[in-house]
Design a protein around this motif. Structure first.
Motif, short mmCIF file in Angstrom:
data_model
loop_
_atom_site.label_atom_id
_atom_site.label_comp_id
_atom_site.label_asym_id
_atom_site.label_seq_id
_atom_site.Cartn_x
_atom_site.Cartn_y
_atom_site.Cartn_z
N PHE A 134 50.96 45.22 40.95
CA PHE A 134 50.48 46.22 42.00
C PHE A 134 49.29 45.30 43.23
O PHE A 134 49.19 45.78 43.89
N ALA A 135 48.99 44.45 42.05
CA ALA A 135 47.90 43.35 42.68
C ALA A 135 49.13 42.43 43.98
O ALA A 135 48.62 42.84 44.69
N VAL A 136 49.95 42.22 43.70
CA VAL A 136 50.60 41.32 44.64
C VAL A 136 50.94 42.45 45.66
O VAL A 136 51.46 41.13 46.45
N LEU A 137 51.51 43.47 45.10
CA LEU A 137 51.95 43.95 46.54
C LEU A 137 51.32 44.25 47.68
O LEU A 137 51.36 44.56 48.99
N SER A 138 49.91 44.66 46.65
CA SER A 138 48.63 44.51 47.57
C SER A 138 48.21 43.93 48.76
O SER A 138 47.92 44.20 50.21
N MET A 139 48.59 42.47 48.25
CA MET A 139 48.32 41.07 49.10
C MET A 139 50.07 41.40 50.08
O MET A 139 49.45 40.52 51.34
N ALA A 140 50.70 41.66 49.62
CA ALA A 140 51.27 42.21 50.82
C ALA A 140 51.91 42.41 51.75
O ALA A 140 51.53 42.16 53.42
N ALA A 141 51.34 44.07 51.79
CA ALA A 141 51.24 44.92 52.56
C ALA A 141 49.96 44.21 52.62
O ALA A 141 50.39 45.23 54.66
N THR A 142 48.91 43.52 53.31
CA THR A 142 48.39 42.63 53.64
C THR A 142 48.34 42.23 54.52
O THR A 142 48.28 42.31 56.24
N SER B 157 44.83 33.25 50.86
CA SER B 157 46.04 33.92 49.81
C SER B 157 46.85 32.61 48.59
O SER B 157 47.30 33.41 47.67
N VAL B 158 47.27 31.90 48.90
CA VAL B 158 47.55 30.64 47.75
C VAL B 158 46.81 30.36 46.42
O VAL B 158 47.93 30.77 45.32
N ALA B 159 45.34 30.05 47.15
CA ALA B 159 44.39 30.68 45.28
C ALA B 159 44.21 32.12 45.21
O ALA B 159 43.84 32.04 43.59
N VAL B 160 44.90 33.40 45.22
CA VAL B 160 44.37 34.20 44.86
C VAL B 160 46.20 34.43 44.01
O VAL B 160 45.26 35.09 42.60
N VAL B 161 46.92 34.32 44.83
CA VAL B 161 48.35 33.92 44.57
C VAL B 161 48.63 33.52 42.94
O VAL B 161 48.77 34.00 41.70
N ALA B 162 48.24 32.54 42.79
CA ALA B 162 48.01 31.70 41.67
C ALA B 162 46.84 32.59 40.77
O ALA B 162 47.51 32.29 39.42
N ARG B 163 46.52 32.50 40.97
CA ARG B 163 44.90 33.41 39.47
C ARG B 163 45.75 34.74 39.39
O ARG B 163 45.76 34.82 38.20
N LEU B 164 46.31 35.75 40.39
CA LEU B 164 47.58 36.53 39.62
C LEU B 164 47.99 36.66 38.94
O LEU B 164 48.81 37.36 38.33
N VAL B 165 49.28 35.64 39.12
CA VAL B 165 50.48 35.65 38.82
C VAL B 165 50.52 33.99 37.11
O VAL B 165 51.75 34.23 37.26
N GLY B 166 49.65 33.11 37.80
CA GLY B 166 49.71 31.65 36.79
C GLY B 166 50.92 31.27 37.63
O GLY B 166 51.23 31.23 39.22
N ALA B 167 50.48 29.72 37.88
CA ALA B 167 50.09 28.79 38.71
C ALA B 167 51.71 28.25 38.64
O ALA B 167 52.52 28.63 39.96
N ASN B 168 52.60 28.60 37.32
CA ASN B 168 54.52 28.60 37.22
C ASN B 168 54.82 29.41 38.07
O ASN B 168 55.88 29.67 37.76
#
Length: 402
Positions: free
Chosen positions: A29-37, A138-149
């Motif tokens: 849900f969080a990642v999709l909100s970033m995609a919607a943005t 974006s990259v920093a937030v996504v890394a925190r949401l899903v994990g670095a790997n």
């Protein structure tokens, strides 16, 4: 994704090739909100391409002048990219992202209500700030949401919004303009931004910043070899792409001798392939970023060169334009992920450098492509694309292995 992970700052993010953990519904849900943005912001960015003529007529300006609303967005974005992560200081990153969406809403409404060119430019300038701030984080937030790997996979979902907006915004904007006028079309992008903001509020976890960034921190990163190579890769590949891709249509008209309808189908193939490439890029980037960069650049180099050599044939032209689209779809995922590997302890500052690199590449590509097409014809820009993409392959192979 646990709450503990989602609240970590990007002080020290370690990248590895371990199999990423499955995402929870909350993470999706969080990642999709970033995609919607990203979809909302990029739709607003590219919308003027589909409504320049009626907008220019209504405001009493030339189409060339109206086209500068796109230039204004990019220019403001380039200037503010370096400062965005400095100005937000220690603000919660969720608050910042919601605020940027609110700025996009206001900017799009202002543009829709503009009574003259300067108010229109003011609205577009606000959109440029929102765009640069979002992509810098974006990259920093996504890394925190899903994990670095799983950063590549996460960015693939986010940048999927870019691919969809690039395909949909100009054409849908033109249709809405024909039905309702250009102002309602512009106002609808404010609605998209409002929907994205609502999704952010509902889905993003709290993202506190434990430290702020200074301009010195941003520039200090440029001394790292990994960051230098990451920025150079963006400059080479994206300069090549934007120098040549703008002139794919003239090439298909003058070399392949296609009419308007087949050209539209070829460009649609480019867009669909870019969506597929976007998804593939996320997978490959998480497995081996060095190889992902080499593959992306090699595919673009081959597609552009093959068009020059065999693009006179209709089937070959369609196939290689589609292949180019696939490579371009990989690039917005692979290039930021590649740059971030050189600054895993400072992803937000690296994000600023990433945005600046993209904007500079777009500007240089536009200038070089325009000069070359005027002096050497439609084949010239594609030759430059192939050469710069091939140089990116060589650059990728010089990078340290994962």
């Amino acid at each position: 994704m646990t709450d503990t992970t989602s609240q970590q700052d990007d002080i020290a993010v370690e990248f590895n090739t371990a199999e990423p953990a499955a995402w929870s519904p909350a993470t999706w849900f969080a990642v999709l909100s970033m995609a919607a943005t990203s979809f909302a912001l990029v739709s607003a960015e590219f919308l003027p391409a589909g409504l320049l003529t009626p907008m220019a007529r209504d405001l009493g300006i030339s189409e060339g002048t109206a086209g500068q609303v796109v230039t204004a967005t990019a220019s403001i974005g380039a200037v503010t990219a370096l400062l965005s992560n400095v100005l937000i200081g220690r603000l919660n990153r969720k608050t910042v992202l919601v605020g940027l969406s609110a700025l996009a809403i206001g900017s799009n409404i202002l543009a829709a209500l503009a009574t003259d060119f300067w108010f229109l430019l003011l609205g577009r300038a606000g959109l440029g700030i929102a765009l640069s701030g979002f992509w810098a984080l974006s990259v920093a937030v996504v890394a925190r949401l899903v994990g670095a790997n799983a950063t590549g996979r996460g960015m693939a979902v986010v940048t999927l919004g870019v691919s969809l907006a690039t395909i949909a915004a100009p054409s849908v904007g033109a249709l809405i303009t024909d039905w309702l006028g250009w102002r309602p079309a512009m106002a609808m992008t404010a609605g998209l931004a409002a929907l994205a903001m609502l999704l952010q509020v509902l889905s993003l976890p709290t993202l506190p910043a434990s430290t702020g960034n200074s301009l010195a921190d941003v520039f200090r990163l440029t001394g790292r070899r990994g960051v230098q190579l990451g920025m150079l890769a963006i400059l080479l590949l994206m300069t090549g792409h934007f120098a040549g891709s703008v002139y794919v249509r003239p090439f298909l008209e003058n070399v392949t001798l296609l009419q308007t309808w087949p050209i539209a189908m070829a460009l649609l193939g480019f867009g669909i392939a870019s969506v597929i490439g976007n998804i593939a890029g996320g997978r490959v980037a998480d497995l081996n970023i060095r190889m992902a960069l080499a593959i992306t650049a090699a595919l673009m180099a081959f597609a552009a060169l093959a068009l020059v050599l065999w693009g006179v044939h209709i089937g070959a032209a369609f196939g290689f334009v589609t292949l180019w689209g696939f490579a371009f779809g990989m690039a917005p995922v692979v290039l930021p992920t590649n740059l971030s590997r050189g600054a895993s302890d400072a992803l937000e500052a690296a994000g600023s450098l990433m945005v600046v690199s993209f904007q500079v590449a777009i500007s240089i590509g536009a200038v070089l492509g325009g000069y070359i097409v005027d002096h050497y014809g439609a084949v010239g820009p594609l030759t430059l694309t192939s050469a710069l993409a091939a140089s990116t392959v060589a650059l990728a192979l010089t990078q340290p292995r994962n």
